[in-house]
Design an enzyme around this catalytic site. Sequence first.
Site, PDB file in Angstrom:
ATOM      1  N   ASP A 323       0.871  -1.161   0.131  1.00 39.34           N
ATOM      2  CA  ASP A 323       0.125  -0.055  -0.068  1.00 39.34           C
ATOM      3  C   ASP A 323       0.827   1.078   0.039  1.00 39.34           C
ATOM      4  OD1 ASP A 323      -3.035   0.234   0.941  1.00 39.34           O
ATOM      5  OD2 ASP A 323      -1.835   2.040   0.948  1.00 39.34           O
ATOM      6  N   SER A 417     -12.588  -4.828  -9.192  1.00 43.11           N
ATOM      7  CA  SER A 417     -13.457  -3.756  -9.977  1.00 43.11           C
ATOM      8  C   SER A 417     -14.863  -3.447  -9.498  1.00 43.11           C
ATOM      9  CB  SER A 417     -13.696  -4.331 -11.529  1.00 43.11           C
ATOM     10  OG  SER A 417     -14.131  -3.427 -12.201  1.00 43.11           O
ATOM     11  N   LYS A 420     -19.363   0.406 -11.293  1.00 44.72           N
ATOM     12  CA  LYS A 420     -19.405   1.724 -12.064  1.00 44.72           C
ATOM     13  C   LYS A 420     -18.504   1.588 -13.422  1.00 44.72           C
ATOM     14  CE  LYS A 420     -19.672   4.238  -7.834  1.00 44.72           C
ATOM     15  NZ  LYS A 420     -19.955   3.097  -7.216  1.00 44.72           N
ATOM     16  N   SER A 462     -17.420   1.236   3.588  1.00 40.46           N
ATOM     17  CA  SER A 462     -15.847   1.567   3.337  1.00 40.46           C
ATOM     18  C   SER A 462     -15.669   2.686   3.184  1.00 40.46           C
ATOM     19  CB  SER A 462     -16.048   0.919   1.679  1.00 40.46           C
ATOM     20  OG  SER A 462     -16.850   1.720   1.148  1.00 40.46           O
ATOM     21  N   THR A 483     -27.726  13.177  -2.518  1.00 41.86           N
ATOM     22  CA  THR A 483     -27.727  14.086  -3.776  1.00 41.86           C
ATOM     23  C   THR A 483     -28.853  14.077  -4.550  1.00 41.86           C
ATOM     24  OG1 THR A 483     -26.997  11.982  -4.786  1.00 41.86           O
ATOM     25  CG2 THR A 483     -25.467  13.416  -4.206  1.00 41.86           C
TER      26      THR A 483
END
Length: 637
Positions: A323, A417, A420, A462, A483
């Site tokens: 990382d 993946s 999106k 997350s 939103t």
Amino acid sequence: MRVLTYMKPRGVARSWTVSGFDLAAVLCCWCAAYLLRFNFAVPPDFMRHGLMSLLWVLPVHAVMFRYFGLYKGMWVFASLPDLMRIVRAIGASIAIVIVVATFLRGNTPVPRSVLAAFPIFLLVAMGGARAMYRAWREHRQFGALAAAGKPALLIGGGDAGLNVMRQLRCSPEWRLVGVLDDNASKHGREMMGLRVLGRVDELAAWAAKLQARHAIIAMPSASAETRKQIFATCLKAGVHPLVVPTLAETMRSGERSAAETGTFREVRMEDLLGRDPVAIDCPYIDSMVGGRVVLVTGAGGSIGSELCRQLALFRPARLIAYDASEFALYKLVEEFSVRFPEVPVLPVTGDIRDAAWLDETFARHAPALVFHAAAYKHVPLMEDENAWQAMTNNVLGTWRVAKAAAAHRVPKFVMVSTDKAVNPTNVMGATKRLAEMVCQVVQSEAPDTQFCSVRFGNVLGSNGSVVPKFREQIAAGGPVTVTHPEITRYFMSIPEAAQLVLQAATMGKGGEIFVLDMGEPVKITNLARDMIRLSGASEDKIRIEFTGLRPGEKLYEELLADNEQTLPTHHEKLRIAQARAADPVIIEEVLAWLRAGRVTGAQEIKRELRRWVPEYAPYLRPNLQVVGAGERAAEGG
């Protein structure tokens, strides 16, 4: 010089005291059986013979009581196992007494009615004394708590419910006022002094009548859908639900929330999804992971770290945590030193775009399995100002990790993946679609490595997801910002996502794009309302405000492109997408463009992405009116 003195343990003294009581009970019950047999006028011969019989009846019982361990337990904790020990001890004793009495019959034998009544009297005396002592001690210690504590309704009248009743009987915090259960045969009956009031859907009426603001849901074996319906009933009734954890949760160390009290925990957002636990092929995963070196990129992130936790359960020979964030790696290593001390974890700080360092890492550690979870995933942040970083990290970084895996002949490579990537409207989704294509192209060049990608939607909790954001906004007193009133997303829990990624890894043969079963899409407005209710507040106190779609956001996410089909696998929650084949020429052009050495602006990146990813349709910001909580009805929310 100290003089050592020996003190007789209190437990031994107490054992002899209890033994003396039991023998006194034997004496009294033997005499009572004789008195009852002869209507309180015992003939002298029978009285003399009965008293003489005590000379061997008492030793027989004393030996049997010790043999069956009657004095190992404590009266204050007397329970059914103690009663069963008493039954066995008395049964063995009376059997010996009958045999001996038969041989010593003489002129005045022990009457058969005495041999029948005596063990019953003795069982009542010994068992009753222990039960009365426990009741007296509990009343003395906890009697003042009977009317104290917060009133709560218990949902579920099974074994788990009985355990809750026992534990809360002496609780200073909770006071159970009734039980709700859908089993009609239990209605009107009592369980440990608590009445079964009625069905679960009557919760609102009973909660108002009994002034109970909490419900303890003791149904750990119920299906996820059933539990979801009960949670919804609680929220609709304005009752705060607490949950008895499932067996899987209690066995998973460190999984409990800090909000848990005793044997209960707060309802989590994943509970409201109504998803059953994932069943994975542990033997296959164990053969793939156990005793092997595994490398996880993005190991400090929410998905990467959960992948590491799930992998640790299968005892890899070594876990390479790669990382760019040293702090994230530090936290991961600290956690593993406590939770998985037997799993060697090697933290490697590095950028996935650093080809030389990747090559050195792969050469030094020779991983047999790579999980590529490193990516920039936040849609609005990657849309304009950071579009170049999204391109280089998600596409060039994936290519370099994949090439390093191929060069060092890693048997399996799994890329995480996203949904999106399907008909993307944002830079992040388009770059992840290109990353999938990169894996397909490298697969065609590297037959020794099996490459696959796994698509899934949002994971609850997350980094950067709506749940932590909503939680912070609720803690601050609101407003909670959504939103758009109609925006929906697919959700699953982080452990579920990680487990299915591991499952997909066992199935990959090379070039597949796996699609996870994300269940039904969740309306974000409903999610916000549930979180407000779970916090104990109401929408009158904490408003929901609609702010308009952010750059790159869709109203609805998709898991498959329009022209894609799926094939089933042997796992019900995994399918294989029949995506169009990646063109190696396009990928080579993309990589040459990225390695040209110049930073490109967002508009040019979007223009090129439209050429490389035909299904990409750049986001156009609509003119949405920002509405507050007072206008929800007009919005249909």
